[in-house]
Scaffold this active site. Sequence first.
Site, mmCIF file in Angstrom:
data_model
loop_
_atom_site.group_PDB
_atom_site.id
_atom_site.type_symbol
_atom_site.label_atom_id
_atom_site.label_comp_id
_atom_site.label_asym_id
_atom_site.label_seq_id
_atom_site.Cartn_x
_atom_site.Cartn_y
_atom_site.Cartn_z
ATOM 1 N N GLY A 129 24.106 4.709 19.588
ATOM 2 C CA GLY A 129 25.403 4.085 19.818
ATOM 3 C C GLY A 129 25.371 2.894 20.758
ATOM 4 O O GLY A 129 26.172 1.972 20.608
ATOM 5 N N HIS B 229 25.751 10.627 16.834
ATOM 6 C CA HIS B 229 25.792 9.518 15.888
ATOM 7 C C HIS B 229 24.711 9.686 14.821
ATOM 8 O O HIS B 229 24.947 9.466 13.631
ATOM 9 C CB HIS B 229 25.637 8.184 16.623
ATOM 10 C CG HIS B 229 25.707 6.993 15.741
ATOM 11 N ND1 HIS B 229 26.819 6.688 14.989
ATOM 12 C CD2 HIS B 229 24.787 6.027 15.473
ATOM 13 C CE1 HIS B 229 26.582 5.576 14.294
ATOM 14 N NE2 HIS B 229 25.351 5.169 14.577
ATOM 15 N N ASP C 122 13.443 10.810 18.336
ATOM 16 C CA ASP C 122 14.232 10.649 19.553
ATOM 17 C C ASP C 122 13.277 10.587 20.736
ATOM 18 O O ASP C 122 12.561 11.553 21.008
ATOM 19 C CB ASP C 122 15.214 11.814 19.698
ATOM 20 C CG ASP C 122 16.283 11.544 20.728
ATOM 21 O OD1 ASP C 122 15.947 11.134 21.861
ATOM 22 O OD2 ASP C 122 17.472 11.743 20.411
ATOM 23 N N HIS D 248 29.595 -3.182 17.283
ATOM 24 C CA HIS D 248 30.147 -1.887 16.885
ATOM 25 C C HIS D 248 31.655 -2.014 16.735
ATOM 26 O O HIS D 248 32.349 -2.318 17.707
ATOM 27 C CB HIS D 248 29.799 -0.835 17.936
ATOM 28 C CG HIS D 248 30.176 0.554 17.550
ATOM 29 N ND1 HIS D 248 29.813 1.632 18.304
ATOM 30 C CD2 HIS D 248 30.885 1.058 16.509
ATOM 31 C CE1 HIS D 248 30.286 2.747 17.751
ATOM 32 N NE2 HIS D 248 30.939 2.411 16.662
ATOM 33 N N HIS E 156 39.126 -10.111 5.595
ATOM 34 C CA HIS E 156 38.448 -11.234 4.950
ATOM 35 C C HIS E 156 37.889 -12.231 5.961
ATOM 36 O O HIS E 156 38.487 -12.517 6.988
ATOM 37 C CB HIS E 156 39.406 -11.955 3.990
ATOM 38 C CG HIS E 156 40.540 -12.643 4.695
ATOM 39 N ND1 HIS E 156 40.450 -13.924 5.187
ATOM 40 C CD2 HIS E 156 41.780 -12.202 5.016
ATOM 41 C CE1 HIS E 156 41.589 -14.259 5.770
ATOM 42 N NE2 HIS E 156 42.413 -13.221 5.684
#
Length: 196
Positions: free
Chosen positions: A55, A14, A34, A131, A122
């Site tokens: 993620g 990701h 990391d 997510h 909308h």
Amino acid sequence: MKSSNLYIYGGGGHGQVVADIARLAGYRNICFLDDAHGRKFDASLPKGDIIVAIGNNAVRQRLCKKVTAAGFRLINLVHPSAIISPNATFGIGVVVMPLAVVNAGARIGDGAIINTASVVEHDCIIGVCAHICPRAALAGNVTVGDRAQMGIGSCAIQGLKIGAGSIVGAGSVVVKNIASDVVTFGSPAQVYRKLA
């Protein structure tokens, strides 16, 4: 004035995709952080722009709070191929991937991921660190709670609510409200189990 330097917190797949978007946005000097592999985040690092590219929704939320508390500037990244209504609103730390659509009146919460080719119609409300996975589609007025996940290729009909922390499985069709902290999947989507 925007910096050309960016920290990306998360060095996995990701993070690599987020780096591609960052380069298109003009960031030239990218430093991956990391905590598991490589350079760890440290509050004493020179302050600058940062994006959390993890993620896991709950972990992403925790790390977004950590970096802002340490004085880093959490930024948004939007791929140039995404279609974003000028009437949509965004929090901070949001990533919008290629070919995604965010239409008028949509509200995207802090730390959310709007993934590749997903559709947020909308007046949808996307919660903090939620997510919307690749090719997921939300009809108008759908609310996706904080840390919830719409799986790849899933969809929800208009006006529904997906509860905080819930996971909608890949390819699922949501036709009724989903409670918080459950795993649901199928067509129509049914609750499979509760999350701890």
